[in-house]
Design a protein around this motif. Sequence first.
Motif: not given
Length: 265
Positions: A44-45, A67-72, A170-172, A258-261
């Motif tokens: 988390v950054v 690392s990919k962005i999985v959420a914000e 949020i990265l993963s 990344g693609s995320y909600v």
Amino acid sequence: LGPEGSYTHQAAESRFGAMGYYIPLSSIEAVFKVLENKEAKYGVVPIENNTEGAVGATLDCLGKFDSKIVAEIFLDIHHSFATIAEELKSIKRIYSHPQGYNQCRKFLEEHMLMDVEFIPTKSTAASAKMAASEPNSASICSHIAAKLYNVPIMFEKIEDNLANRTRFLILSDFKNRPALQNKTSILARTQNRPGGLVRFLQTFEDEKVNITKIESRPVKESGFQAVFYLDFEGHIDDENVKRVLAANEGINDIKWLGSYVKAGE
């Protein structure tokens, strides 16, 4: 990023809860390295603040690591002025993260504290820890950090912008499936020629893809060239997004982040 009591820790807990196992790290790059080494599943950054703007270190690391962005997450940020001193005139030093300090300049000016020595810390939580042990110092930090390190709060909600918000990523290491409302982030290096950026942006207009953010960042190893960070509505697997990427293939360098909600702002 940051020790217990930092805003990033607060954002992480809002997503993963009090039962999660958290690893405090002293820098944004350290978070990316821990993820790359598979020492943690999520990182988390902070990525931007609506008062101070983008966080350059995060943008740089998104380009450097995989690392990919999985959420914000959007978090309301309220700063407190905490000190064990009994009166303002005895304060000789103010500790805080530079962004926290800059978000409270009106308060500092009004209370004639701009001439007091400012000592930057790696996090606002770390500043509270420093102020807890020094009688003539103060911290600009969160209410949680002041409580954690037992530093009395002299003033609350001292930020210039009472609607002060920070966006966290949020990265993963995985790819999200498409949802109802998606957002995608990329880094793009456009052709270094007249109209290069305009033609790149036109490909989004042609496919009716709504860009919600664009930020330029210098490429440090390439003189004064820039890379562009973009957020736009849609998922990487959407047909119109695929056509945008296809239109830029072989012309502009694009890195999918990344693609995320899409979170409520």
